[in-house]
Structure formats: C-alpha cells, structure tokens
Scaffold this motif. Structure first.
Motif, PDB file in Angstrom:
ATOM      1  N   SER A 267     -29.921   3.277 -52.211  1.00 49.71           N
ATOM      2  CA  SER A 267     -28.774   2.971 -53.076  1.00 49.71           C
ATOM      3  C   SER A 267     -28.899   3.688 -54.415  1.00 49.71           C
ATOM      4  O   SER A 267     -27.921   4.228 -54.942  1.00 49.71           O
ATOM      5  CB  SER A 267     -28.653   1.461 -53.283  1.00 49.71           C
ATOM      6  N   ARG A 268     -30.101   3.720 -54.981  1.00 48.83           N
ATOM      7  CA  ARG A 268     -30.318   4.428 -56.241  1.00 48.83           C
ATOM      8  C   ARG A 268     -30.179   5.941 -56.044  1.00 48.83           C
ATOM      9  O   ARG A 268     -29.602   6.638 -56.890  1.00 48.83           O
ATOM     10  CB  ARG A 268     -31.705   4.105 -56.799  1.00 48.83           C
ATOM     11  N   ALA A 269     -30.714   6.426 -54.947  1.00 48.50           N
ATOM     12  CA  ALA A 269     -30.630   7.861 -54.683  1.00 48.50           C
ATOM     13  C   ALA A 269     -29.177   8.299 -54.503  1.00 48.50           C
ATOM     14  O   ALA A 269     -28.767   9.357 -54.996  1.00 48.50           O
ATOM     15  CB  ALA A 269     -31.446   8.205 -53.444  1.00 48.50           C
ATOM     16  N   PHE A 270     -28.391   7.482 -53.814  1.00 48.95           N
ATOM     17  CA  PHE A 270     -26.988   7.835 -53.584  1.00 48.95           C
ATOM     18  C   PHE A 270     -26.223   7.890 -54.900  1.00 48.95           C
ATOM     19  O   PHE A 270     -25.383   8.773 -55.113  1.00 48.95           O
ATOM     20  CB  PHE A 270     -26.359   6.828 -52.627  1.00 48.95           C
ATOM     21  N   LEU A 271     -26.525   6.965 -55.793  1.00 47.95           N
ATOM     22  CA  LEU A 271     -25.899   7.014 -57.115  1.00 47.95           C
ATOM     23  C   LEU A 271     -26.347   8.252 -57.896  1.00 47.95           C
ATOM     24  O   LEU A 271     -25.568   8.863 -58.623  1.00 47.95           O
ATOM     25  CB  LEU A 271     -26.242   5.762 -57.912  1.00 47.95           C
ATOM     26  N   SER A 272     -27.609   8.632 -57.735  1.00 48.24           N
ATOM     27  CA  SER A 272     -28.139   9.749 -58.523  1.00 48.24           C
ATOM     28  C   SER A 272     -27.476  11.075 -58.168  1.00 48.24           C
ATOM     29  O   SER A 272     -27.394  11.971 -59.019  1.00 48.24           O
ATOM     30  CB  SER A 272     -29.662   9.855 -58.335  1.00 48.24           C
ATOM     31  N   VAL A 273     -27.011  11.252 -56.920  1.00 45.28           N
ATOM     32  CA  VAL A 273     -26.403  12.525 -56.519  1.00 45.28           C
ATOM     33  C   VAL A 273     -24.893  12.529 -56.706  1.00 45.28           C
ATOM     34  O   VAL A 273     -24.257  13.579 -56.582  1.00 45.28           O
ATOM     35  CB  VAL A 273     -26.744  12.885 -55.054  1.00 45.28           C
ATOM     36  N   GLN A 274     -24.290  11.393 -57.019  1.00 43.32           N
ATOM     37  CA  GLN A 274     -22.835  11.351 -57.165  1.00 43.32           C
ATOM     38  C   GLN A 274     -22.302  12.234 -58.290  1.00 43.32           C
ATOM     39  O   GLN A 274     -21.220  12.813 -58.153  1.00 43.32           O
ATOM     40  CB  GLN A 274     -22.362   9.910 -57.351  1.00 43.32           C
ATOM     41  N   PRO A 275     -23.011  12.387 -59.432  1.00 45.22           N
ATOM     42  CA  PRO A 275     -22.485  13.265 -60.487  1.00 45.22           C
ATOM     43  C   PRO A 275     -22.403  14.735 -60.091  1.00 45.22           C
ATOM     44  O   PRO A 275     -21.868  15.541 -60.860  1.00 45.22           O
ATOM     45  CB  PRO A 275     -23.489  13.064 -61.638  1.00 45.22           C
ATOM     46  N   GLU A 346     -29.385  24.747 -47.662  1.00 42.02           N
ATOM     47  CA  GLU A 346     -30.673  24.056 -47.638  1.00 42.02           C
ATOM     48  C   GLU A 346     -31.450  24.237 -48.942  1.00 42.02           C
ATOM     49  O   GLU A 346     -32.129  23.313 -49.392  1.00 42.02           O
ATOM     50  CB  GLU A 346     -31.509  24.553 -46.456  1.00 42.02           C
ATOM     51  N   GLY A 347     -31.361  25.417 -49.547  1.00 41.85           N
ATOM     52  CA  GLY A 347     -32.125  25.696 -50.759  1.00 41.85           C
ATOM     53  C   GLY A 347     -31.505  25.130 -52.024  1.00 41.85           C
ATOM     54  O   GLY A 347     -32.080  24.266 -52.690  1.00 41.85           O
ATOM     55  N   PHE A 348     -30.302  25.597 -52.372  1.00 39.03           N
ATOM     56  CA  PHE A 348     -29.630  25.101 -53.579  1.00 39.03           C
ATOM     57  C   PHE A 348     -29.428  23.590 -53.499  1.00 39.03           C
ATOM     58  O   PHE A 348     -29.657  22.858 -54.472  1.00 39.03           O
ATOM     59  CB  PHE A 348     -28.270  25.790 -53.753  1.00 39.03           C
ATOM     60  N   VAL A 349     -28.968  23.112 -52.343  1.00 33.95           N
ATOM     61  CA  VAL A 349     -28.655  21.684 -52.217  1.00 33.95           C
ATOM     62  C   VAL A 349     -29.925  20.839 -52.318  1.00 33.95           C
ATOM     63  O   VAL A 349     -29.925  19.769 -52.935  1.00 33.95           O
ATOM     64  CB  VAL A 349     -27.907  21.406 -50.899  1.00 33.95           C
ATOM     65  N   THR A 350     -31.029  21.324 -51.744  1.00 33.28           N
ATOM     66  CA  THR A 350     -32.291  20.592 -51.881  1.00 33.28           C
ATOM     67  C   THR A 350     -32.715  20.522 -53.340  1.00 33.28           C
ATOM     68  O   THR A 350     -33.156  19.471 -53.826  1.00 33.28           O
ATOM     69  CB  THR A 350     -33.398  21.241 -51.043  1.00 33.28           C
ATOM     70  N   TYR A 351     -32.585  21.634 -54.062  1.00 33.39           N
ATOM     71  CA  TYR A 351     -32.938  21.595 -55.490  1.00 33.39           C
ATOM     72  C   TYR A 351     -32.084  20.573 -56.234  1.00 33.39           C
ATOM     73  O   TYR A 351     -32.603  19.761 -57.019  1.00 33.39           O
ATOM     74  CB  TYR A 351     -32.766  22.968 -56.149  1.00 33.39           C
ATOM     75  N   LEU A 352     -30.765  20.601 -56.027  1.00 33.91           N
ATOM     76  CA  LEU A 352     -29.881  19.673 -56.725  1.00 33.91           C
ATOM     77  C   LEU A 352     -30.230  18.227 -56.402  1.00 33.91           C
ATOM     78  O   LEU A 352     -30.211  17.356 -57.283  1.00 33.91           O
ATOM     79  CB  LEU A 352     -28.428  19.962 -56.348  1.00 33.91           C
ATOM     80  N   ALA A 353     -30.578  17.962 -55.135  1.00 30.94           N
ATOM     81  CA  ALA A 353     -30.948  16.606 -54.738  1.00 30.94           C
ATOM     82  C   ALA A 353     -32.260  16.185 -55.387  1.00 30.94           C
ATOM     83  O   ALA A 353     -32.376  15.083 -55.949  1.00 30.94           O
ATOM     84  CB  ALA A 353     -31.054  16.517 -53.217  1.00 30.94           C
ATOM     85  N   VAL A 354     -33.262  17.055 -55.317  1.00 34.85           N
ATOM     86  CA  VAL A 354     -34.577  16.729 -55.874  1.00 34.85           C
ATOM     87  C   VAL A 354     -34.500  16.584 -57.390  1.00 34.85           C
ATOM     88  O   VAL A 354     -35.126  15.690 -57.981  1.00 34.85           O
ATOM     89  CB  VAL A 354     -35.604  17.812 -55.464  1.00 34.85           C
ATOM     90  N   ASP A 355     -33.714  17.446 -58.030  1.00 35.72           N
ATOM     91  CA  ASP A 355     -33.577  17.349 -59.487  1.00 35.72           C
ATOM     92  C   ASP A 355     -32.885  16.044 -59.871  1.00 35.72           C
ATOM     93  O   ASP A 355     -33.244  15.407 -60.875  1.00 35.72           O
ATOM     94  CB  ASP A 355     -32.787  18.542 -60.012  1.00 35.72           C
ATOM     95  N   ALA A 356     -31.890  15.624 -59.077  1.00 35.75           N
ATOM     96  CA  ALA A 356     -31.226  14.343 -59.345  1.00 35.75           C
ATOM     97  C   ALA A 356     -32.205  13.187 -59.208  1.00 35.75           C
ATOM     98  O   ALA A 356     -32.210  12.251 -60.016  1.00 35.75           O
ATOM     99  CB  ALA A 356     -30.041  14.168 -58.398  1.00 35.75           C
ATOM    100  N   LEU A 357     -33.057  13.230 -58.188  1.00 40.20           N
ATOM    101  CA  LEU A 357     -34.072  12.191 -58.013  1.00 40.20           C
ATOM    102  C   LEU A 357     -35.040  12.181 -59.188  1.00 40.20           C
ATOM    103  O   LEU A 357     -35.445  11.124 -59.676  1.00 40.20           O
ATOM    104  CB  LEU A 357     -34.836  12.412 -56.714  1.00 40.20           C
ATOM    105  N   ARG A 358     -35.437  13.374 -59.641  1.00 38.32           N
ATOM    106  CA  ARG A 358     -36.386  13.453 -60.765  1.00 38.32           C
ATOM    107  C   ARG A 358     -35.791  12.836 -62.017  1.00 38.32           C
ATOM    108  O   ARG A 358     -36.456  12.054 -62.712  1.00 38.32           O
ATOM    109  CB  ARG A 358     -36.741  14.925 -61.030  1.00 38.32           C
TER     110      ARG A 358
END
Length: 578
Positions: A267-275, A346-358
C-alpha cells in the motif's frame, strides 16, 4: 447510471465500507447490494441499451488427480455489431489446444449453430486460434463448453493453471470471447460447489458474482481465480494531496508470504509511485499462487491493471520481490512504453520505481547498494547484453542532471509526464506507445543540445557509458571505483553453429579450462551473457566426449558502483516500518 468495470463509484463504496479499518481490513468490501447492481439500471424501455453477455462459471476438481475443469456457459443477447449481416461469429481463446476444450456447442434463435476450428489468418501472426460459426448468427447466442486445465509447473504466472485444488489465470485463456470492441453489460455468475467446502471465487472485478459494463476485451484481460484462498484489502489515503490507494491481495492455496506484511508494504509502495503520472491508478490488485515447489523462484506478469505472481514455497518477502512489485506498479501507473525498448520499459521504469521507494523510505540502503552493485557489474562486464541495466543507470544520470539544473524543481518523472499521451494510463492496462525521438526531444528541452547529444551517445549510438553522480541516490550511498572482469567467451561464438572451435584466445578462461582450437563441438551452453553463469562446451576428441566448463571472465575494465557511505546519517538504517 451504469457502473463501468473497476469504476470510481465501486472504489468509493469500498473506501466507505473500509472506513473503520483505514490500514488493513480482511475481505472488507462485500458484494454490492442488489439495489445498486447495474442490472437495475437496464430498463426494458431503453432502446440504446448495450448488449448483455451472461457468463456462468462452474469449476470442478478431480479429487484423485487434482485436475480442474471449468464448465462455461456464455449467453450473448445479440451478436456483436462487427459481424453484421455477412461475417460469421469468431471466438478466440489464448493458449488453448483443441483438446483442451470439450463438449463445445452453440445455439442461436434458429437452433444449433455449428462452430469449426479457425486457425486465424496466415498473414496476421498475432491472431489467436479459435472457433468460427459456419453461418451468420441470429438473435441471442449461447455457447457452452468445458475448459480442461492442467497444472503448469514452470509456466508464466499468467498462464491458466490448476493449483491448490483451484485455478488461477486470465479470462482470455478459458473464455471464448468474440472479436469485438462493442461495449457490453457483463454479468459473471459462479458455482464453486464442485471445488469442495470453503471454496470461493474472485476476479479483477471483485469477489464472487459481479456485473459491469465495458468492451469484452476487459473480461478477457481480467484475472479469475476459484478455490480456497485468502483475500484482503489495504487502504491508504493521503488527504493532504487528495490521493488514495486501495491494494487488494488474493493468495490461492497456502500463501507463500505473510499477507499482512505484503499488504502493508504494497500500500505504501503503490502510493509512492503515484506521483509519476498525472492520472494515477487508484487500485492495484495482486493475485498470488504458490508454485508448490521449494526453491528461489518469484515471477510476475502484468495482467490488465494488476499483477499475477507465482512464488516457490519457503521464500520470504524480501528485496527482489519488493523491487519487482514496485516496477509493475510504476509500469501500470506510467501507462506507456517507448517503442518497447528494454532500456526504458525495464531500465528507466525500474529506476523510477526504486527511486520512489528510496524517497518514501521503503527500501533499506544496504538493499539498494546491493542492487546497484549487481547492475553496474553486469553492465560494465557486458554492455550490449543488458539494456535494462544500461537504462537504469542512465535514468539515474538523467534524473540527477535534471534536478541539479532546476534546483530540484524538475525530474525525469516530469519529463515523462510531458510525453505521456493524455488522459494517461488506460483502465484496461494498455500501454500507450511513445517514440524514442519524442523522449529525446523532451530531454533536449530540459537539458539543451548537450542533453540530446548525451542521450544519443548512450542510448541511440550505444558507445558511451552512463556517468551517475555520486549523490544520485541520496546521502546514504556513495559512488565507488571498482574493476570488473569483462565478459569474454574466449572463442568465436559462430563456432557453435559451425560445430568447431575457432578463434580461441590462448590467454582466455576457455583455453585455461582446456578448450583447444579445432575441437569438434557436440553441445554448448554459452550462459546468459553475464560473468556469473558458467559456460559449458562439450567436445568430441577422437570419439571421447569431454566437457569444458568455465566462467567467461576476461581482462578487468574500469567501472563504478555504489556502496553505503562511510559517514552516512543515522537515518540510513532499516526502511520505514508499516
């Protein structure tokens, strides 16, 4: 007002029903009361009412073999408009052999409607095999059949599979859906008595029987499951930003992970990628099944607006699973692909996801450092083999450049929002297609001609390497220099096709392991393009078979990676708890 599938009204009712349990509520949203069902909004006098398809599903299980079959009945109130007065009905079924469908029969207003096997157009390689009516259908059409399902160990997560005394899979794998884009009222009714006591049914549309409206492709793209399963919903709402998220988890059989741990984090992760997008999805659904085997497997497929995942028993919900789920969430929210290039998808999207989690403190710095080290090592050892690693590293460079130039006011996510087609990601989970040129031009508007040139050098021409600043991943990590052995097969790869070793380098790992110039090759496994997986070559020397096995590592090259900063702040510890 009729309710669309996965409508905002349904989401709002779920939020209201869950209000007493704002964090976690197990099965909190019962089926909608009969008084608000879409069927009540279909007055007989309405002349422009959409056609109706009634789907009845009755799965059964063979107690001895564990095999599952689904008795399917589909009644169409009228043939889809695309088939008009001349074209016969054509039904498609993804991944099914003719022998997987039993007792197929169809009737219309004139009686029996014969269906014959249709292998599709030879010129259209994307067409799925199916069945075609021998004459034009008239009036209501009813199709009945039994879809047999086998256990598919090792298959992709989205493959229709019998598991844990039930089944899980996409609708298009067992529902004979006509080729039409015409909106339909879809009514799905279940009878799960054949699966034994305690069995339930669910789909992407909700728990149990559902009614909704939309194109028939939606029912094909939806996920369906029946059997003994755990289901829970986690609700998160950021009132100050007006965004909310509902995450639903359904785990068939004995769950591989603790549902509450997964739900709280997801739930937290899903909120983090919404922006990442101007039109974020409000609902994310994860369907999970166990592989039934012990091991290290965790795979997932994006299915519609959610994910189907399979996990080996005994796994823990750790960083690899979190990374992959966050990637899927980001991909669904972005709703676009850049010409299906792996460096973006896979590359750009993984970075955006990981950066949002960070930034949301949902990943431990040690896990992030380990991820970056693996990717940097893999990239520098074999630049051409892993465009996803190239994309992740270059996305980090671009994001750092954009933030530095704008004093933190602009980011890579802002650039991607500019090129995302409006109104944003589709409710069906379709990916809008954007050109590489459009992304390059958008980068140029932010970083100037130098940015466009750099983009071309790294991604288009492919000669330049990413150069990620040391502070790109925050104060917890720092950039470090390292030496990485280059991937080196040691001989000409064409030797495998020619069945003879040629071009052997005398100082290579292959030669040191015993491979000889001129050896006759009988079998070869060249690994996966990394320096971690061994290469194995079998050669015939005068009738004696010899296996040569080695790690394809050559000379060291200069590289960089990331590690925990020696003087990192005290906050660089474990990720934030629930």
């Amino acid at each position: 007002m009729r309710l669309p599938c996965l409508s905002l009204l349904a989401l709002a009712s779920c939020l209201v029903a869950c209000a007493s349990e704002p964090l976690i509520a197990e099965t909190p949203c019962p089926p909608a009361p009969k008084s608000v069902a879409p069927a009540a909004a279909l007055p007989k006098a309405e002349t422009n009412a959409p056609p109706v398809v009634e789907v009845r599903l009755a799965p059964t299980r063979d107690g001895a073999s564990g095999a599952v079959a689904i008795d399917v009945s589909m009644r169409f109130s009228a043939p889809p408009v695309e088939f008009g007065e001349t074209r016969p009905l054509v039904f498609r079924l993804d991944g099914a052999r003719a022998e997987d469908v039993d007792e197929l029969a169809a009737r219309d207003a004139e009686g029996s409607l014969a269906l014959v096997r249709d292998e599709g157009d030879d010129k259209d390689t994307t067409a799925l095999p199916g069945w075609r009516a021998e004459r034009r259908a008239r009036g209501p059409v009813t199709v009945t059949y039994t879809r047999k399902i086998a256990s598919t160990a090792g298959a992709r997560p989205s493959a229709l599979s019998a598991t844990a005394g039930g089944f899980l899979g996409l609708g298009r794998a067992f529902l004979l859906v006509p080729e039409t884009t015409e909106p339909h009222v879809m009514r799905v009714r279940w009878d799960v008595a054949g699966l034994g006591p305690g069995a339930r049914a669910a789909s992407s549309f909700g728990l149990g029987d559902v009614e909704c409206i939309g194109p028939l492709t939606m029912i094909g793209d939806a996920t369906f499951t029946a059997g003994i399963f755990d289901r829970m919903t986690v609700e998160k709402l950021l009132l100050q930003e007006g965004r909310g998220a509902v995450v639903t988890l359904t785990s068939l059989g004995r769950g591989a992970f603790d549902m509450f741990d997964v739900g709280a984090w997801a739930s937290r992760a899903f909120l983090s990628v919404q922006p990442l997008t101007e039109a974020p999805l409000g609902h994310f659904e994860l369907f999970l099944r166990s592989s039934g085997a012990a091991g290290g497997r965790f795979d997932l497929d994006i299915a519609g607006t959610g994910v189907i995942a399979v996990a080996d028993e005994g796994r823990t919900f750790g960083w690899p699973e979190k990374r992959d789920l966050a990637w899927a969430m980001a991909r669904l929210n972005l709703g676009l692909t850049v010409e299906a290039e792996r460096w973006f998808d896979e590359g750009f999207v993984t970075y955006l996801a990981v950066d949002a989690l960070r930034r949301a403190e949902l990943v431990a710095p040690a896990d992030l450092a380990g991820e970056l080290d693996v990717r940097a090592t893999r990239y520098f050892s074999s630049r051409r083999a892993h465009p996803d690693d190239l994309g992740m590293l270059f996305a980090a460079e671009l994001d750092a450049r954009l933030r530095a130039k704008s004093d933190g006011k602009r980011s890579l996510a802002d650039v991607i929002r500019v090129i995302t087609p409006k109104p944003g990601p589709h409710e069906t989970g379709e990916q809008a297609r954007v050109t590489v040129a459009a992304l390059r031009e958008a980068i140029g508007k932010e970083l100037g001609a130098e940015g466009e040139t750099r983009f071309a050098a790294v991604l288009v021409k492919g000669g330049a390497a990413p150069d990620v600043p040391g502070d790109a991943f925050g104060p917890c990590l720092t950039r470090v220099k390292k030496k990485v052995p280059q991937h080196d097969l040691g001989f000409d790869p064409a030797s495998v096709a020619e069945k003879k070793v040629r071009g052997l380098s005398p100082k290579s790992a292959a030669a040191k392991a015993g491979l000889v110039e001129g050896d006759r090759i009988t079998a070869a496994d060249l690994g996966d393009g990394t320096i971690e997986k061994p290469v194995e070559v079998e050669v015939d020397r005068g009738g004696k078979l010899t296996k040569v096995r080695y790690l394809p590592r050559g000379e060291n090259v200069d590289a960089f990676s990331f590690a925990l900063a020696p003087k990192a702040p005290a906050s660089c510890g474990a990720p934030r708890a629930r």
